[in-house]
Scaffold this active site. Structure first.
Site, mmCIF file in Angstrom:
data_model
loop_
_atom_site.group_PDB
_atom_site.id
_atom_site.type_symbol
_atom_site.label_atom_id
_atom_site.label_comp_id
_atom_site.label_asym_id
_atom_site.label_seq_id
_atom_site.Cartn_x
_atom_site.Cartn_y
_atom_site.Cartn_z
ATOM 1 N N LEU A 278 -6.611 72.843 -106.000
ATOM 2 C CA LEU A 278 -5.761 72.068 -106.897
ATOM 3 C C LEU A 278 -4.422 72.768 -107.080
ATOM 4 O O LEU A 278 -3.377 72.126 -107.156
ATOM 5 C CB LEU A 278 -6.446 71.876 -108.255
ATOM 6 C CG LEU A 278 -7.432 70.712 -108.383
ATOM 7 C CD1 LEU A 278 -8.639 70.892 -107.483
ATOM 8 C CD2 LEU A 278 -7.870 70.520 -109.829
ATOM 9 N N TRP B 208 -13.907 83.829 -117.152
ATOM 10 C CA TRP B 208 -15.159 84.520 -116.832
ATOM 11 C C TRP B 208 -14.913 85.816 -116.044
ATOM 12 O O TRP B 208 -15.855 86.487 -115.619
ATOM 13 C CB TRP B 208 -16.113 83.585 -116.081
ATOM 14 C CG TRP B 208 -15.682 83.235 -114.685
ATOM 15 C CD1 TRP B 208 -16.108 83.812 -113.520
ATOM 16 C CD2 TRP B 208 -14.748 82.220 -114.300
ATOM 17 N NE1 TRP B 208 -15.493 83.229 -112.441
ATOM 18 C CE2 TRP B 208 -14.654 82.244 -112.900
ATOM 19 C CE3 TRP B 208 -13.980 81.292 -115.012
ATOM 20 C CZ2 TRP B 208 -13.816 81.375 -112.187
ATOM 21 C CZ3 TRP B 208 -13.152 80.436 -114.310
ATOM 22 C CH2 TRP B 208 -13.069 80.484 -112.921
ATOM 23 N N HIS C 181 -3.070 75.619 -116.364
ATOM 24 C CA HIS C 181 -3.956 76.677 -115.896
ATOM 25 C C HIS C 181 -3.200 77.667 -115.002
ATOM 26 O O HIS C 181 -3.270 78.892 -115.201
ATOM 27 C CB HIS C 181 -5.117 76.039 -115.127
ATOM 28 C CG HIS C 181 -6.076 77.008 -114.517
ATOM 29 N ND1 HIS C 181 -7.297 77.305 -115.092
ATOM 30 C CD2 HIS C 181 -6.017 77.741 -113.366
ATOM 31 C CE1 HIS C 181 -7.936 78.189 -114.325
ATOM 32 N NE2 HIS C 181 -7.186 78.464 -113.267
ATOM 33 N N GLU C 182 -2.455 77.151 -114.024
ATOM 34 C CA GLU C 182 -1.757 78.031 -113.082
ATOM 35 C C GLU C 182 -0.619 78.807 -113.744
ATOM 36 O O GLU C 182 -0.375 79.977 -113.405
ATOM 37 C CB GLU C 182 -1.238 77.227 -111.892
ATOM 38 C CG GLU C 182 -2.315 76.518 -111.084
ATOM 39 C CD GLU C 182 -3.415 77.444 -110.590
ATOM 40 O OE1 GLU C 182 -3.156 78.660 -110.435
ATOM 41 O OE2 GLU C 182 -4.540 76.955 -110.372
#
Length: 335
Positions: free
Chosen positions: A203, A255, A243-244
């Protein structure tokens, strides 16, 4: 409490970003997400994997990384002790580089403006779904990260390429891409048609702050997951960019890219692996013998766009450290 790991020692805990495909026996049965019907199946971001390889191959970059984390820890400690005040809101100038073969890949000016608006809402803590943050995490929510984004220019280039891989070819005119606009002072985003790999469709991916000012510094996003209008569900709310950009501002996957890994943030619960789909709160993991609910709604997890809507206060401090006047990305600051 998760403690900051310095320098290259942290690399030992890095693994591929698609570690959500690994079965984990310590994961509670309740930590399962609803399946999603979509092109990619799961969010796939190889930013950490690419970073690991770059650091292994480049001693100068490894030193930059060590300096980055040392400066980040100092900033965060000084912030806690009141020795330094977080700077005011930083406005980052953005250049969007669009590489297209089809009309659908040539994302419109309106869609670019829409993506910038999503970034400003998510990083400003004014996103419309912020009210969904569970009570458990209200005390550690970031609120306003004090980072804003302003479009400075859009560069478009037609191409015969049907797809791109994560080898940064799209970032060089000599390989059919578009050269970055002054990456020290501008945040470059490349929008490309697609990025298929044997591990899944990418993505987006990003460079981290140790790459500040280098020719390949910035974020790459596949056109189907850029912006909102016309984007592909369930990644159609502009959160791939959110997110990026988190990686670009020095956030790791929540995580820690390992089984019960370390994301170098104290207030994000340790979790066994990535989440996906649209989990129902609460979800539980067992790490180090302790079962606790996880922050799957964090922008740095792998859930669908509609299921992510928060940063933590610790993540905010890490991002502020890199955009501060003493940080690796100080050159982005508009004075």
């Amino acid at each position: 409490m998760k403690k900051l790991l310095f320098g290259i020692l942290a690399l030992g805990f890095m693994s591929a970003c698609n570690s959500d495909n690994v079965s984990n026996q310590s994961e509670d049965a309740t930590n399962k997400s609803e399946s999603s019907s979509n092109v990619t199946g799961k969010r796939f971001c190889p930013s950490e994997e690419i970073r690991k390889q770059a650091l292994q191959n480049n001693p100068e970059l490894r030193q930059r990384y060590a300096d980055l984390e040392a400066n980040t820890e100092k900033f965060m400690n000084d912030l806690k002790l009141g020795k330094v005040l977080a700077d005011g809101t930083v406005e980052i100038p953005v250049v969007v580089n669009v590489l297209y073969k089809t009309a659908a890949q040539n994302v419109s000016d309106a869609r670019i403006a829409e993506q910038i608006a999503v970034l400003n809402a998510d990083y400003g803590g004014s996103n419309s779904d912020v009210s969904k943050i569970p009570t458990e995490f209200q005390s550690v929510k970031a609120g306003d990260v004090k980072v804003r984004f302003k479009l400075s220019n859009t560069v478009r280039k037609a191409t015969t390429k049907t797809s791109w891989t994560d080898n940064d070819a799209m970032k060089k005119a000599s390989t059919g891409g578009i050269d970055a606009t002054n990456p020290t002072n501008y945040f470059n985003i490349w929008v490309v048609g697609s990025m298929p790999t044997s591990q899944g469709e990418i993505l987006g991916y990003a460079t981290f702050p140790e790459s500040a000012g280098l020719w390949n510094d910035g974020v790459v996003i596949a056109a189907p997951y850029f912006g909102k209008t016309g984007a592909t569900s369930p990644f159609n709310l502009g959160r791939t960019a959110t997110h990026e950009v988190g990686h670009y501002l020095n956030l790791r996957h929540i995580w820690g890219d390992a089984n019960c890994g370390n994301d170098l943030v104290a207030d994000t619960p340790t979790q066994t692996t990535s989440s996906s789909g649209k989990p129902t709160y609460p979800q539980y993991n067992t790490c180090s013998g302790t079962s606790r609910s996880i922050m799957f709604m964090n922008y740095m997890d792998y859930v669908d766009d509609a299921a992510m809507f928060m940063f933590s206060a610790g993540q905010k401090s890490r991002m502020q450290a890199v955009v501060a006047s003493s940080g690796s990305r100080a050159g982005l600051r508009v004075y």
